[in-house]
Design an enzyme around this catalytic site. Structure first.
Site, PDB file in Angstrom:
ATOM      1  N   LYS A  22       8.337  47.850   0.656  1.00  0.00           N
ATOM      2  CA  LYS A  22       7.858  48.394   1.942  1.00  0.00           C
ATOM      3  C   LYS A  22       6.581  49.215   1.757  1.00  0.00           C
ATOM      4  O   LYS A  22       5.612  49.028   2.475  1.00  0.00           O
ATOM      5  CB  LYS A  22       8.960  49.273   2.553  1.00  0.00           C
ATOM      6  CG  LYS A  22       8.499  50.182   3.678  1.00  0.00           C
ATOM      7  CD  LYS A  22       9.619  51.007   4.257  1.00  0.00           C
ATOM      8  CE  LYS A  22       9.921  52.308   3.554  1.00  0.00           C
ATOM      9  NZ  LYS A  22       8.973  53.413   3.808  1.00  0.00           N
ATOM     10  N   ASN A  23       6.600  50.130   0.792  1.00  0.00           N
ATOM     11  CA  ASN A  23       5.474  51.067   0.669  1.00  0.00           C
ATOM     12  C   ASN A  23       4.245  50.442   0.016  1.00  0.00           C
ATOM     13  O   ASN A  23       3.184  51.065  -0.028  1.00  0.00           O
ATOM     14  CB  ASN A  23       5.913  52.338  -0.058  1.00  0.00           C
ATOM     15  CG  ASN A  23       6.851  53.166   0.802  1.00  0.00           C
ATOM     16  OD1 ASN A  23       6.999  52.900   1.989  1.00  0.00           O
ATOM     17  ND2 ASN A  23       7.494  54.159   0.202  1.00  0.00           N
ATOM     18  N   CYS A 117       8.812  65.435  10.704  1.00  0.00           N
ATOM     19  CA  CYS A 117       9.855  64.415  10.699  1.00  0.00           C
ATOM     20  C   CYS A 117      11.070  64.971   9.983  1.00  0.00           C
ATOM     21  O   CYS A 117      11.066  66.116   9.531  1.00  0.00           O
ATOM     22  CB  CYS A 117       9.372  63.110  10.089  1.00  0.00           C
ATOM     23  SG  CYS A 117       9.273  63.147   8.317  1.00  0.00           S
ATOM     24  N   ARG A 122       5.110  67.286   6.829  1.00  0.00           N
ATOM     25  CA  ARG A 122       4.254  66.149   6.499  1.00  0.00           C
ATOM     26  C   ARG A 122       2.904  66.128   7.235  1.00  0.00           C
ATOM     27  O   ARG A 122       2.620  65.196   7.999  1.00  0.00           O
ATOM     28  CB  ARG A 122       5.012  64.835   6.709  1.00  0.00           C
ATOM     29  CG  ARG A 122       6.279  64.767   5.890  1.00  0.00           C
ATOM     30  CD  ARG A 122       6.994  63.467   6.049  1.00  0.00           C
ATOM     31  NE  ARG A 122       6.411  62.391   5.292  1.00  0.00           N
ATOM     32  CZ  ARG A 122       6.852  61.147   5.307  1.00  0.00           C
ATOM     33  NH1 ARG A 122       7.874  60.829   6.050  1.00  0.00           N
ATOM     34  NH2 ARG A 122       6.269  60.216   4.588  1.00  0.00           N
ATOM     35  N   ASP A 306      12.080  59.564  -3.446  1.00  0.00           N
ATOM     36  CA  ASP A 306      12.804  58.523  -2.703  1.00  0.00           C
ATOM     37  C   ASP A 306      14.115  58.097  -3.377  1.00  0.00           C
ATOM     38  O   ASP A 306      14.855  57.280  -2.826  1.00  0.00           O
ATOM     39  CB  ASP A 306      11.898  57.295  -2.488  1.00  0.00           C
ATOM     40  CG  ASP A 306      10.754  57.595  -1.538  1.00  0.00           C
ATOM     41  OD1 ASP A 306      10.827  58.598  -0.814  1.00  0.00           O
ATOM     42  OD2 ASP A 306       9.767  56.822  -1.529  1.00  0.00           O
ATOM     43  N   ARG A 398      14.917  50.303   8.490  1.00  0.00           N
ATOM     44  CA  ARG A 398      13.467  50.506   8.326  1.00  0.00           C
ATOM     45  C   ARG A 398      13.029  50.149   6.916  1.00  0.00           C
ATOM     46  O   ARG A 398      11.874  49.776   6.705  1.00  0.00           O
ATOM     47  CB  ARG A 398      13.113  51.976   8.579  1.00  0.00           C
ATOM     48  CG  ARG A 398      13.295  52.409   9.999  1.00  0.00           C
ATOM     49  CD  ARG A 398      12.836  53.821  10.156  1.00  0.00           C
ATOM     50  NE  ARG A 398      11.473  53.960   9.626  1.00  0.00           N
ATOM     51  CZ  ARG A 398      10.826  55.102   9.521  1.00  0.00           C
ATOM     52  NH1 ARG A 398      11.404  56.217   9.903  1.00  0.00           N
ATOM     53  NH2 ARG A 398       9.602  55.142   9.035  1.00  0.00           N
TER      54      ARG A 398
HETATM   55  N1  EPU Z   1       0.925  66.473   2.292  1.00  0.00           N
HETATM   56  C1  EPU Z   1       0.133  67.440   2.851  1.00  0.00           C
HETATM   57  N2  EPU Z   1      -1.019  67.058   3.477  1.00  0.00           N
HETATM   58  C2  EPU Z   1      -1.404  65.762   3.538  1.00  0.00           C
HETATM   59  C3  EPU Z   1      -0.601  64.760   2.971  1.00  0.00           C
HETATM   60  C4  EPU Z   1       0.569  65.154   2.327  1.00  0.00           C
HETATM   61  O1  EPU Z   1       0.452  68.632   2.806  1.00  0.00           O
HETATM   62  O2  EPU Z   1      -2.455  65.479   4.130  1.00  0.00           O
HETATM   63  C5  EPU Z   1       2.169  66.860   1.617  1.00  0.00           C
HETATM   64  C6  EPU Z   1       3.392  66.253   2.307  1.00  0.00           C
HETATM   65  O3  EPU Z   1       3.813  67.059   3.377  1.00  0.00           O
HETATM   66  C7  EPU Z   1       4.381  66.192   1.180  1.00  0.00           C
HETATM   67  C8  EPU Z   1       3.504  65.861  -0.023  1.00  0.00           C
HETATM   68  O4  EPU Z   1       2.185  66.260   0.345  1.00  0.00           O
HETATM   69  O5  EPU Z   1       4.976  67.445   1.004  1.00  0.00           O
HETATM   70  C9  EPU Z   1       3.484  64.409  -0.462  1.00  0.00           C
HETATM   71  O6  EPU Z   1       3.305  63.582   0.663  1.00  0.00           O
HETATM   72  P1  EPU Z   1       2.609  62.138   0.596  1.00  0.00           P
HETATM   73  O7  EPU Z   1       1.397  62.173   1.451  1.00  0.00           O
HETATM   74  O8  EPU Z   1       2.460  61.708  -0.816  1.00  0.00           O
HETATM   75  O9  EPU Z   1       3.706  61.248   1.296  1.00  0.00           O
HETATM   76  P2  EPU Z   1       3.400  59.988   2.199  1.00  0.00           P
HETATM   77  O10 EPU Z   1       2.194  59.323   1.714  1.00  0.00           O
HETATM   78  O11 EPU Z   1       3.480  60.378   3.634  1.00  0.00           O
HETATM   79  C10 EPU Z   1       4.703  58.227   0.776  1.00  0.00           C
HETATM   80  C11 EPU Z   1       5.833  57.266   0.998  1.00  0.00           C
HETATM   81  C12 EPU Z   1       7.127  58.060   1.139  1.00  0.00           C
HETATM   82  C13 EPU Z   1       7.353  58.824  -0.172  1.00  0.00           C
HETATM   83  C14 EPU Z   1       6.146  59.736  -0.441  1.00  0.00           C
HETATM   84  C15 EPU Z   1       6.238  60.465  -1.764  1.00  0.00           C
HETATM   85  C16 EPU Z   1       4.750  55.457   2.156  1.00  0.00           C
HETATM   86  C17 EPU Z   1       4.554  54.696   3.417  1.00  0.00           C
HETATM   87  N3  EPU Z   1       5.559  56.515   2.236  1.00  0.00           N
HETATM   88  O12 EPU Z   1       4.673  59.091   1.901  1.00  0.00           O
HETATM   89  O13 EPU Z   1       8.172  57.118   1.301  1.00  0.00           O
HETATM   90  O14 EPU Z   1       8.513  59.611  -0.073  1.00  0.00           O
HETATM   91  O15 EPU Z   1       4.932  58.964  -0.445  1.00  0.00           O
HETATM   92  O16 EPU Z   1       6.363  59.586  -2.805  1.00  0.00           O
HETATM   93  O17 EPU Z   1       4.212  55.089   1.116  1.00  0.00           O
HETATM   94  C18 EPU Z   1      10.305  56.394   1.985  1.00  0.00           C
HETATM   95  O18 EPU Z   1       9.982  55.252   1.642  1.00  0.00           O
HETATM   96  O19 EPU Z   1      11.489  56.715   2.289  1.00  0.00           O
HETATM   97  C19 EPU Z   1       9.286  57.435   2.063  1.00  0.00           C
HETATM   98  C20 EPU Z   1       9.444  58.567   2.749  1.00  0.00           C
END
Ligand code: EPU
Length: 419
Positions: A22-23, A117, A122, A306, A398
């Site tokens: 998915k990711n 969320c 996030r 995850d 999902r």
């Molecule tokens: N964060 C910030 N500011 C930002 C972006 C992130 O403060 O602009 C913080 C977030 O709040 C969090 C941390 O940084 O505390 C890491 O967040 P990240 O941006 O890496 O998460 P994401 O990109 O939104 C992806 C995966 C998630 C997975 C995380 C961490 C996808 C579509 N989603 O999310 O997958 O948990 O990386 O590895 O790639 C899941 O599949 O269940 C899922 C939640």
């Protein structure tokens, strides 16, 4: 709302194949916006989040076709709309992944600002700050991110914090920017390198994806490609954890174990025997009761957030006490309250969960709160005495393809109850 009814107590055994990740798929679908030609994606998983991403691209004017081999061809050239509406963004935060490609290709984007969320606040500030450094003008108005850029310019960008989708957004945006972009303090998750491979197959010039530093030399345009989505490491890890809690003996095919090494190490620490070759993992739970394992989640290559909920269940039936520290998301222990209703003995103090192993869990009616929390409730149901009903399973749909079918194939007893 559909529910899953799980009759616990069956040992899992047998062989299954991993679905596409998915990711990895979500940013890849989004990257088709950058291309001037058709892009074919193979091995896309059949998941609600993928459907939502298609709906989003479709709402902007993309043509999406499914061929007889179940491959999707996406033509995102000439979009007539550059907006990701709140109705879609609120159901899937990964919608933010269209921001970088839209800005790079169309010079503008209007994306609903994702709210908080179930697993944490996030924010997307790292995405926005970095795009600003490439020359984008970004304002937040009426709950939307309104971004524009005559042309994005290459820049040296150091992310303030490690972000997976942020790294992907910037990498995609930089492919069509003027000049060279250097990204530092980036995420190193395998899905980043997968996306870079796909973009490079479209003519992008990306180096270093998968390491701390990514460089992207902007090009004028990207062509079409045909690309296969790699296997889902978190799906594989979840089935291995399911085998761990049922004293199982399973083989997962189609997965590169290098993507899951920290999880494999921890499974071995529980007392399992794990063997692997380049595209499969064999697992036998040799301990009668798993040994407890301490876990601290952190960006790849460390232990993935995850997989934290699934390991909460392994620890919950272990022979001792384990500590779990969740360092990525501030609110990712929602499953604990539900697990305690099934007889677990877990206390939470901030980002620290203390899990005392109990002799047995018992079935209960429980409610899923997010994708990985749902997976942990299913795992608990598989090893609990009696029947467990997991409600709100749209969360599981999902991110896990045909989960009850795959688990039943391994010997579980799960029925999907209609709403
Ligand atoms: N964060 C910030 N500011 C930002 C972006 C992130 O403060 O602009 C913080 C977030 O709040 C969090 C941390 O940084 O505390 C890491 O967040 P990240 O941006 O890496 O998460 P994401 O990109 O939104 C992806 C995966 C998630 C997975 C995380 C961490 C996808 C579509 N989603 O999310 O997958 O948990 O990386 O590895 O790639 C899941 O599949 O269940 C899922 C939640």
């Amino acid at each position: 709302m559909e529910k899953l009814l799980i009759k616990g107590g069956n040992q899992l055994s047998g062989k299954i194949t991993c679905s596409g990740a998915k990711n990895a798929a979500l940013p890849m679908i989004s990257s088709t916006i950058l291309s001037d030609e058709k892009v074919t994606l193979k091995n896309l998983p059949y998941l609600q989040d993928i459907t939502t991403m298609f709906e989003l691209l479709g709402s902007m004017g993309a043509d999406i076709l499914l061929d007889e081999d179940m491959n999707f061809t996406i033509e995102s050239n000439n979009l007539k709309d550059i907006e990701a509406r709140y109705e879609l963004v609120k159901t899937m935060r990964a919608s933010i992944l269209v921001l970088g490609p839209l800005l790079a290709k169309y010079g503008k984007a209007r994306i609903a600002l994702p709210g908080g969320c179930a697993i944490g606040s996030r924010p997307v500030n790292y995405h926005l700050d970095s795009l600003r450094q490439m020359g984008a003008e970004i304002v937040l108005k009426n709950g939307y991110i309104e971004a524009s850029a005559k042309s994005l310019k290459g820049a040296d960008i150091r992310f303030d914090g490690v972000t997976v989708t942020g790294t992907e957004n910037l990498m995609m945006a930089a492919t069509l920017a003027e000049g060279k972009t250097t990204l530092l303090n980036v995420a190193k998750e395998p899905e980043i390198a997968d996306l870079a491979d796909m973009l490079n197959s479209m003519g992008a010039k990306i180096d270093g994806a998968g390491s701390d530093k990514i460089t992207i030399q902007g090009v004028e345009k990207l062509s079409g490609t045909s690309f296969e989505i790699p296997a889902d490491r978190i799906e594989a890890g979840t089935y291995l954890a399911a085998a761990a809690v049922t004293k199982g003996d399973i083989k997962i095919e189609g997965i590169n174990p290098n993507r899951l090494m920290k999880v494999i190490d921890k499974l071995i620490n529980t007392g399992a025997k794990v063997d692997y070759d380049e595209d499969s993992i064999s697992f036998i739970m040799t301990n009668d009761i798993p040994d407890p394992v301490d876990i601290t989640t952190a960006p790849f290559p460390e232990f993935p957030t995850d997989m934290q909920a699934q390991f909460s269940v392994i620890n919950a039936i272990s022979s001792g006490t384990a500590n779990i520290y969740e360092t990525i998301f501030e609110n990712r222990f929602m499953h604990i309250l539900e697990l305690n209703r099934m007889g677990c003995d877990i206390s939470v103090n901030g980002n620290h969960a203390i899990i005392k192993g109990v002799k047995s869990l018992y079935g209960a009616e429980v409610m899923a709160t997010d994708l990985r929390a749902s997976a942990s409730l299913i795992l608990a149901g598989l090893c609990a005495k009696g029947e467990t009903v997991v409600d709100r399973i749209y969360h599981i749909d999902r991110g896990y393809e045909r989960i009850e079918e795959k688990l039943n194939y391994l010997g579980a007893n799960i029925v999907r109850l209609p709403s």
